[in-house]
Scaffold this motif. Structure first.
Motif, PDB file in Angstrom:
ATOM      1  N   PHE A 255      25.327  37.731  32.568  1.00 60.66           N
ATOM      2  CA  PHE A 255      24.794  37.171  33.771  1.00 60.66           C
ATOM      3  C   PHE A 255      24.500  35.716  33.909  1.00 60.66           C
ATOM      4  CE2 PHE A 255      23.177  41.850  33.463  1.00 60.66           C
ATOM      5  CZ  PHE A 255      24.104  42.380  34.363  1.00 60.66           C
ATOM      6  N   ASN A 256      24.563  35.154  32.829  1.00 64.67           N
ATOM      7  CA  ASN A 256      24.262  33.726  32.656  1.00 64.67           C
ATOM      8  C   ASN A 256      25.371  32.924  32.947  1.00 64.67           C
ATOM      9  OD1 ASN A 256      25.731  33.599  30.437  1.00 64.67           O
ATOM     10  ND2 ASN A 256      23.705  33.417  28.976  1.00 64.67           N
TER      11      ASN A 256
ATOM     12  N   ARG B 177      29.949  46.644  38.784  1.00 67.29           N
ATOM     13  CA  ARG B 177      31.484  46.101  38.679  1.00 67.29           C
ATOM     14  C   ARG B 177      31.240  44.507  38.830  1.00 67.29           C
ATOM     15  NH1 ARG B 177      36.479  49.028  40.106  1.00 67.29           N
ATOM     16  NH2 ARG B 177      37.226  47.041  40.602  1.00 67.29           N
ATOM     17  N   HIS B 178      31.934  43.992  38.030  1.00 66.60           N
ATOM     18  CA  HIS B 178      32.005  42.221  38.025  1.00 66.60           C
ATOM     19  C   HIS B 178      32.434  41.796  39.429  1.00 66.60           C
ATOM     20  CE1 HIS B 178      33.602  38.388  36.023  1.00 66.60           C
ATOM     21  NE2 HIS B 178      32.676  38.206  36.884  1.00 66.60           N
ATOM     22  N   ASP B 179      33.473  42.598  40.128  1.00 64.47           N
ATOM     23  CA  ASP B 179      33.943  41.696  41.542  1.00 64.47           C
ATOM     24  C   ASP B 179      32.855  42.137  42.582  1.00 64.47           C
ATOM     25  OD1 ASP B 179      34.240  44.749  41.451  1.00 64.47           O
ATOM     26  OD2 ASP B 179      36.413  44.521  42.055  1.00 64.47           O
ATOM     27  N   VAL B 180      32.233  43.356  42.478  1.00 68.46           N
ATOM     28  CA  VAL B 180      31.246  43.833  43.400  1.00 68.46           C
ATOM     29  C   VAL B 180      29.878  42.962  43.359  1.00 68.46           C
ATOM     30  CG1 VAL B 180      29.713  45.563  44.294  1.00 68.46           C
ATOM     31  CG2 VAL B 180      32.245  46.036  43.724  1.00 68.46           C
ATOM     32  N   PHE B 181      29.522  42.750  41.997  1.00 73.75           N
ATOM     33  CA  PHE B 181      28.366  41.587  41.639  1.00 73.75           C
ATOM     34  C   PHE B 181      28.680  40.419  42.290  1.00 73.75           C
ATOM     35  CE2 PHE B 181      26.411  38.710  38.980  1.00 73.75           C
ATOM     36  CZ  PHE B 181      24.903  39.403  38.712  1.00 73.75           C
ATOM     37  N   GLN B 182      29.833  39.689  42.153  1.00 74.56           N
ATOM     38  CA  GLN B 182      30.285  38.455  42.658  1.00 74.56           C
ATOM     39  C   GLN B 182      30.395  38.140  44.072  1.00 74.56           C
ATOM     40  OE1 GLN B 182      33.938  37.277  40.767  1.00 74.56           O
ATOM     41  NE2 GLN B 182      32.906  35.896  39.405  1.00 74.56           N
ATOM     42  N   GLN B 183      31.068  39.430  44.565  1.00 73.07           N
ATOM     43  CA  GLN B 183      30.790  39.438  46.103  1.00 73.07           C
ATOM     44  C   GLN B 183      29.526  39.498  46.708  1.00 73.07           C
ATOM     45  OE1 GLN B 183      33.667  42.646  46.452  1.00 73.07           O
ATOM     46  NE2 GLN B 183      35.277  41.463  47.229  1.00 73.07           N
ATOM     47  N   THR B 184      28.567  40.259  46.234  1.00 70.22           N
ATOM     48  CA  THR B 184      27.399  40.442  46.603  1.00 70.22           C
ATOM     49  C   THR B 184      26.538  39.122  46.420  1.00 70.22           C
ATOM     50  OG1 THR B 184      27.298  42.785  46.091  1.00 70.22           O
ATOM     51  CG2 THR B 184      25.104  41.577  46.630  1.00 70.22           C
ATOM     52  N   GLU B 185      26.664  38.415  45.299  1.00 69.42           N
ATOM     53  CA  GLU B 185      25.879  37.212  45.119  1.00 69.42           C
ATOM     54  C   GLU B 185      26.709  35.989  46.171  1.00 69.42           C
ATOM     55  OE1 GLU B 185      26.589  35.642  41.179  1.00 69.42           O
ATOM     56  OE2 GLU B 185      24.713  34.478  41.292  1.00 69.42           O
ATOM     57  N   GLN B 186      27.965  36.065  46.326  1.00 72.40           N
ATOM     58  CA  GLN B 186      28.146  35.089  47.366  1.00 72.40           C
ATOM     59  C   GLN B 186      27.827  35.372  48.827  1.00 72.40           C
ATOM     60  OE1 GLN B 186      32.779  35.053  47.406  1.00 72.40           O
ATOM     61  NE2 GLN B 186      32.692  33.297  48.837  1.00 72.40           N
TER      62      GLN B 186
END
Lengths: 296, 296
Positions: A255-256, B177-186
């Protein structure tokens, strides 16, 4: 050659893997679909209470309760610990089973496609693996570790003389997908066809070599000293079940922002990548080696 | 123009949608990531008890408890019915809110990609929709029905002056999921950027027209007279969120082999196709119409 007479198809061993539940319903309405001339096939809903609450299990994972010393221990009082003994009496018992073949239906949230898990090895399994790959080339053959005796093995499928797990994904827990339903049904039909042809000594010519993957070990998610997760499966590994993982490949995304690479010293293959049910043990993925099954 | 000062980012409203939980953890470790010069941004884990047991909710769906008459009814004693009142006090209260903008983080098992749900309409939302589509063309804009007043609306995001839901999928329940995490953050970053530029009256030129989908109705799975499911979403509709569904297209596959087609009289679009959380109500899919959001 031992012939396969009694076959038990088991569904709902995990209550939130509902594909098996609906296939059992279908076969109860149309039992002729799972009959073959030399077979006597029955069905069993393994964990009705877990299905009702849409959970993997009530007290314990049912698919870890079938080692003989657990089946013989009446002091184990959880719902699944009792249920395992009931199932063992109904379609086993382990060591002297009524069922010649147990087919246990499972699904996974991982991108494993249709997979045949074989907890044991031997001539019957080798022929089955070759036959199912011939009829359904999209199926992956998954061999368990070889070191366990059948007595020690804790999987439900090991209560029969022979036993296999039909494992299909990806599908979220508690979801029914048309494609996964069809693949599961087709695999069961192919296994039943195989058992009948095996009995009749009428199998087609099987290829000498069949590709398979053998379980090596599980990898754990990155945790801090408090046991909290500090990262996740890297997107280059997500959905890459049965693909190569090479030393130095990205493996975890922290996460970092840091990326952790695979530190092994040889190429391995993944399976059960990011499987929802394994979060309670913080398992990230299984690592497998590619092996060849030989039919002499 | 009203300016956006206080922003509340809410995660874990549904306990098994864990992407929001981990993003909150990340932002608690690095709060500077969600700060903008003109904003005061805080975070809130909405349903900690549901997260602990890895379920959508303990007693009731928390994201259906925010109609004003429910918030004002102390006789409702379920965990989420109480929790809603606590959240309303913390980041609302509805009608006179401390928060100018609430961003509620969700995931779906459906193949919806990154989606921005807007429970209300108006100039702020129209500009936000145009801006987020400009910065992230992969985002789909999802407009709710228009007939509900904010008071009547039961979604958590409606306790702020403005509120949106960030909804990303597909991801199984209880999986990160990494991709879902990234899309949410973006998406969150883009919304915060928008709010700051909106405050500064410094938005880029926005397109006049932005494509969106507006909710029409939900379709129910095929059931028999006992209320049991007799079929599933047809594979041609599975994963086809925001794609056209035409009269006569396959819609359901019955377990008996029959295919049911869509009986509507005009083309609609699907969303929340085969969403795991909607099985308790036997909902198969939402039907949407394509609409255009106009920025004057």
């Amino acid at each position: 050659m031992v012939s396969i007479n009694k076959v038990a198809i088991v569904g709902g061993t995990h209550g939130n893997e509902i594909t098996g539940y609906y296939l059992l319903q279908k076969w109860q309405d149309s039992p002729e679909l799972i009959q073959r001339p030399s077979l006597n096939t029955s069905t069993l809903l393994a964990n009705p209470k877990a299905y009702e609450i849409s959970r993997r299990y009530v007290d314990q994972d049912l698919n870890r309760q079938f080692a003989r010393h657990n089946l013989e221990d009446p002091t184990l009082g959880g719902y699944e610990q009792n249920r395992a003994k009931v199932i063992n009496q109904a379609i086993g018992p382990k060591g002297n089973p009524k069922s010649d073949l147990v087919i246990d239906l499972h699904t996974t949230t991982s991108n494993m496609g249709p997979t045949l898990l074989m907890p044991q090895s031997g001539e019957f399994y080798n022929k089955l693996a070759a036959y199912i790959k011939m009829q359904m080339p999209s199926v992956t053959i998954f061999r368990d570790e070889d070191h366990k005796s059948n007595d020690e093995h804790h999987l439900l499928a090991t209560v029969g003389k022979y036993g296999v797990i039909v494992e299909v994904g990806p599908v979220p827990q508690a979801v029914l997908r048309h494609d996964v339903f069809q693949q599961t049904e087709q695999m069961v039909n192919t296994i039943l066809d195989f058992a009948h042809l095996y009995n009749e000594n009428n199998l087609p010519d099987l290829p000498r070599e069949t590709e398979a993957f053998r379980f090596l070990q599980s990898l754990t998610l990155p945790l801090n000293e408090k046991g909290e997760r500090i990262g996740m499966i890297h997107q280059s590994v997500q959905d890459s079940d049965f693909k190569a993982l090479n030393p130095g490949d990205p493996l975890f995304q922290l996460f970092n922002g840091e990326t952790i690479t695979y530190a092994g010293d040889k190429t391995v293959y993944t399976a059960f990548v990011n499987e929802a049910a394994y979060y309670d043990k913080n398992l990230a993925t299984s690592l497998m080696e590619k092996v060849v099954i030989i039919n002499e």
